[in-house]
Design an enzyme around this catalytic site. Structure first.
Site, PDB file in Angstrom:
ATOM      1  N   GLY A  91       8.911  -8.559   6.147  1.00 54.38           N
ATOM      2  CA  GLY A  91       7.567  -8.710   5.598  1.00 54.38           C
ATOM      3  C   GLY A  91       8.653  -9.162   3.686  1.00 54.38           C
ATOM      4  N   ILE A 117       7.549  -7.649   0.865  1.00 51.41           N
ATOM      5  CA  ILE A 117       7.475  -6.459  -0.340  1.00 51.41           C
ATOM      6  C   ILE A 117       8.294  -5.202   1.297  1.00 51.41           C
ATOM      7  CG2 ILE A 117       5.890  -4.606  -0.503  1.00 51.41           C
ATOM      8  CD1 ILE A 117       3.138  -6.997  -1.432  1.00 51.41           C
ATOM      9  N   ASP A 122       4.098  -5.369  18.208  1.00 52.25           N
ATOM     10  CA  ASP A 122       3.467  -5.476  16.969  1.00 52.25           C
ATOM     11  C   ASP A 122       1.886  -4.656  17.529  1.00 52.25           C
ATOM     12  OD1 ASP A 122       1.699  -9.460  17.411  1.00 52.25           O
ATOM     13  OD2 ASP A 122       0.383  -7.730  17.197  1.00 52.25           O
ATOM     14  N   LEU A 123       1.243  -4.977  15.832  1.00 48.15           N
ATOM     15  CA  LEU A 123       0.509  -3.687  15.753  1.00 48.15           C
ATOM     16  C   LEU A 123      -0.913  -3.841  16.473  1.00 48.15           C
ATOM     17  CD1 LEU A 123      -0.926  -4.057  12.248  1.00 48.15           C
ATOM     18  CD2 LEU A 123       0.596  -2.243  12.848  1.00 48.15           C
ATOM     19  N   PHE A 164       2.824  -1.717   5.936  1.00 47.58           N
ATOM     20  CA  PHE A 164       2.573  -3.503   5.512  1.00 47.58           C
ATOM     21  C   PHE A 164       2.801  -4.746   6.682  1.00 47.58           C
ATOM     22  CE2 PHE A 164       6.283  -1.244   3.339  1.00 47.58           C
ATOM     23  CZ  PHE A 164       6.009  -1.319   2.022  1.00 47.58           C
ATOM     24  N   LYS A 220      -2.158 -11.737   5.634  1.00 46.81           N
ATOM     25  CA  LYS A 220      -2.773 -11.921   4.150  1.00 46.81           C
ATOM     26  C   LYS A 220      -2.788 -13.197   3.141  1.00 46.81           C
ATOM     27  CE  LYS A 220       2.039 -13.053   1.923  1.00 46.81           C
ATOM     28  NZ  LYS A 220       2.916 -12.243   1.204  1.00 46.81           N
ATOM     29  N   THR A 250      -7.086  -7.317  -5.134  1.00 42.72           N
ATOM     30  CA  THR A 250      -8.705  -7.777  -4.351  1.00 42.72           C
ATOM     31  C   THR A 250      -9.650  -7.392  -4.271  1.00 42.72           C
ATOM     32  OG1 THR A 250      -7.653  -9.157  -3.389  1.00 42.72           O
ATOM     33  CG2 THR A 250      -9.507  -9.573  -2.176  1.00 42.72           C
ATOM     34  N   TYR A 259     -10.402 -11.893   4.767  1.00 42.28           N
ATOM     35  CA  TYR A 259      -8.715 -10.527   4.449  1.00 42.28           C
ATOM     36  C   TYR A 259      -9.249  -9.647   3.557  1.00 42.28           C
ATOM     37  CZ  TYR A 259      -4.983  -9.667   1.609  1.00 42.28           C
ATOM     38  OH  TYR A 259      -4.399  -8.759   0.913  1.00 42.28           O
ATOM     39  N   ASN A 319      -0.106 -18.824  -3.258  1.00 42.72           N
ATOM     40  CA  ASN A 319      -0.019 -18.554  -4.484  1.00 42.72           C
ATOM     41  C   ASN A 319       0.693 -18.848  -5.313  1.00 42.72           C
ATOM     42  OD1 ASN A 319       0.002 -15.844  -2.532  1.00 42.72           O
ATOM     43  ND2 ASN A 319      -2.289 -15.954  -4.221  1.00 42.72           N
TER      44      ASN A 319
HETATM   45  N1  UFG Z   1      -2.860 -20.956  -9.629  1.00 45.22           N
HETATM   46  C1  UFG Z   1      -3.013 -21.969  -9.778  1.00 45.22           C
HETATM   47  N2  UFG Z   1      -2.156 -22.718  -9.052  1.00 45.22           N
HETATM   48  C2  UFG Z   1      -1.580 -22.634  -8.083  1.00 45.22           C
HETATM   49  C3  UFG Z   1      -2.041 -21.126  -7.230  1.00 45.22           C
HETATM   50  C4  UFG Z   1      -2.981 -20.643  -8.542  1.00 45.22           C
HETATM   51  O1  UFG Z   1      -3.352 -21.788 -11.103  1.00 45.22           O
HETATM   52  O2  UFG Z   1      -1.792 -23.404  -7.150  1.00 45.22           O
HETATM   53  C5  UFG Z   1      -4.091 -19.957 -10.563  1.00 45.22           C
HETATM   54  C6  UFG Z   1      -4.929 -19.056  -9.982  1.00 45.22           C
HETATM   55  O3  UFG Z   1      -5.963 -20.070 -10.248  1.00 45.22           O
HETATM   56  C7  UFG Z   1      -4.814 -17.344 -10.848  1.00 45.22           C
HETATM   57  C8  UFG Z   1      -3.173 -17.125 -11.120  1.00 45.22           C
HETATM   58  O4  UFG Z   1      -2.972 -18.795 -10.566  1.00 45.22           O
HETATM   59  O5  UFG Z   1      -5.237 -17.186 -11.962  1.00 45.22           O
HETATM   60  C9  UFG Z   1      -3.204 -16.664  -9.593  1.00 45.22           C
HETATM   61  O6  UFG Z   1      -3.249 -16.976  -8.105  1.00 45.22           O
HETATM   62  P1  UFG Z   1      -2.255 -16.220  -7.136  1.00 45.22           P
HETATM   63  O7  UFG Z   1      -3.128 -17.360  -5.370  1.00 45.22           O
HETATM   64  O8  UFG Z   1      -1.251 -16.695  -6.732  1.00 45.22           O
HETATM   65  O9  UFG Z   1      -2.891 -15.070  -6.746  1.00 45.22           O
HETATM   66  P2  UFG Z   1      -4.000 -14.472  -7.062  1.00 45.22           P
HETATM   67  O10 UFG Z   1      -4.924 -13.931  -8.371  1.00 45.22           O
HETATM   68  O11 UFG Z   1      -5.378 -15.204  -6.419  1.00 45.22           O
HETATM   69  O12 UFG Z   1      -4.438 -14.295  -5.827  1.00 45.22           O
HETATM   70  C10 UFG Z   1      -4.365 -12.382  -5.916  1.00 45.22           C
HETATM   71  C11 UFG Z   1      -3.152 -11.657  -4.258  1.00 45.22           C
HETATM   72  C12 UFG Z   1      -3.095 -12.278  -2.871  1.00 45.22           C
HETATM   73  C13 UFG Z   1      -5.347 -11.826  -2.498  1.00 45.22           C
HETATM   74  C14 UFG Z   1      -5.680 -12.835  -3.357  1.00 45.22           C
HETATM   75  C15 UFG Z   1      -7.583 -12.490  -3.747  1.00 45.22           C
HETATM   76  O13 UFG Z   1      -1.924 -12.121  -4.783  1.00 45.22           O
HETATM   77  O14 UFG Z   1      -2.146 -11.398  -2.140  1.00 45.22           O
HETATM   78  O15 UFG Z   1      -5.593 -11.975  -4.843  1.00 45.22           O
HETATM   79  O16 UFG Z   1      -8.128 -13.067  -4.069  1.00 45.22           O
HETATM   80  F1  UFG Z   1      -5.280 -12.856  -1.234  1.00 45.22           F
END
Ligand code: UFG
Length: 330
Positions: free
Chosen positions: A9, A11, A57-58, A79, A83, A125, A147, A197
């Site tokens: 993966g 990380i 597999d876990l 890890f 997710k 989170t 999650y 993300n």
């Molecule tokens: N964002 C956008 N547009 C996108 C995607 C994200 O504007 O297309 C914004 C989100 O609103 C946030 C920021 O970018 O403000 C970051 O968003 P991400 O989805 O990259 O990351 P998050 O902080 O939401 O995600 C984190 C972890 C995940 C976890 C999640 C749970 O990276 O692994 O929190 O809410 F699952």
């Protein structure tokens, strides 16, 4: 020997490189549900080192048994897990079975083979919607989706196991927002399908796979109105695991550490820095807020700095440059 679960993966692969480069011997497994053997080969190529690797597999104890039977494992960095927040809402049982039951299976095997040290891949989170930032490790926990709940359950299970055995050693690593990739461009974040993300979506937009990036809200109480996160380079995060490993090998009980930079960047900061350092346009449109997003998540990484001697060194430009370097020719 250090067992790395989920080695293929995002990380896991970067941490495997860091472990091998610091002279540790490792064994790994993955089920390739959301990853590929290419990452395993890339780790070997990057480090010039070979190591035993299993497809396991876990959720299938017998698939993991040879890993323990055939290797002398002293500690586990765990890890492996699902997710995707959205998928967890749609398929909660799959998440509980894979992440929670799977970790119980792993722990049972660890008990059977007398392996008592584990570093667990947790997440910021688990802080839910913090009332203030920066977040320290003693902040209250809550989960807003399945999650996140799997991560909290696993943290609780590990704490309970520690109570039953004074020799057991657990480090819970709460990651903030990992982005970036190894400078070689050989390993990086490679999500299947449409990513959730921000950084993978910026990359897909830069490549023209997505027409424009959706900015989820510009009306947050932040300086530019977009959400702020604590983005951390995945190679810094990988190095945090080496520091954590030293800790679990010399302590017992449960230790919890935030792995973040303590510096926050907005969605616009990411888009503009990415465009500037890579000299590529990222078209975007502003849309309503995404359900469940908080305005600001920011770590206080002082405990990891003080107790692990670890500090994130790479800046946002490095994160943006290396993310693009990994995906641009794919
Ligand atoms: N964002 C956008 N547009 C996108 C995607 C994200 O504007 O297309 C914004 C989100 O609103 C946030 C920021 O970018 O403000 C970051 O968003 P991400 O989805 O990259 O990351 P998050 O902080 O939401 O995600 C984190 C972890 C995940 C976890 C999640 C749970 O990276 O692994 O929190 O809410 F699952």
């Amino acid at each position: 020997m250090i067992l790395v679960t989920g080695l293929a993966g995002y990380i896991g692969s970067h941490t495997a490189v860091a472990l091998l480069n610091s002279g540790k011997s490792i064994v790994g497994f993955d089920n390739f549900y959301n990853s590929s053997p290419d990452a395993v080969n890339a780790v070997k190529k990057l480090t010039g080192k070979d190591f035993p690797f299993y497809v396991a597999d876990l959720t299938d104890v017998e698939s993991m048994r040879p890993v323990f039977e055939e290797n002398k494992i002293s500690a586990v960095i765990h890890f492996a897990g699902l997710k995707a927040v959205g998928e967890s809402v749609a398929k909660p049982l799959m998440y509980y079975q894979n992440n929670v039951s799977g970790t119980v299976n792993l722990l049972q095997l660890m008990m059977e083979y007398n392996v008592k040290r584990i570093a667990f891949s947790s997440t910021a989170t688990v802080y839910g919607e913090p009332k203030v930032v920066p977040i320290t490790e003693d902040f209250p926990n809550s989960a807003t989706n399945p999650y996140a709940r799997t991560k909290l359950f696993i943290e609780g299970i590990l704490k309970d196991v520690c109570k039953t055995d004074p020799e057991f050693s657990v480090v819970l690593l709460r990651y903030f927002n990992p982005i970036g990739a190894h400078e070689s461009g050989l390993i990086g974040e490679n999500p299947n399908g449409i990513p959730n993300n921000l950084m993978p979506r910026i990359c897909q937009t830069a490549k023209g796979i997505m027409k424009s990036l959706t900015v989820f809200g510009d009306d947050y109480p932040t300086p530019d109105g977009t959400g702020i996160r604590d983005y951390i380079h995945v190679c810094d995060l990988a190095e945090g695991h080496i520091a954590a490993l030293n800790k679990i090998q010399t302590s017992t009980g449960v230790q919890i550490y935030n792995l973040g930079t303590g510096v926050g960047y907005s969605v616009y900061d990411l888009i503009h820095t990415f465009s500037r350092v890579n000299e590529i346009n990222v078209p975007y449109v502003v849309c309503p807020r995404r359900a469940g997003d908080v305005p600001i998540l920011l770590s206080n990484p002082k405990k990891a700095n003080d107790e692990l001697g670890w500090i994130a060194k790479r800046d946002l430009e490095d994160m943006c440059r290396s993310s693009w370097n990994f995906v641009k020719d794919k």
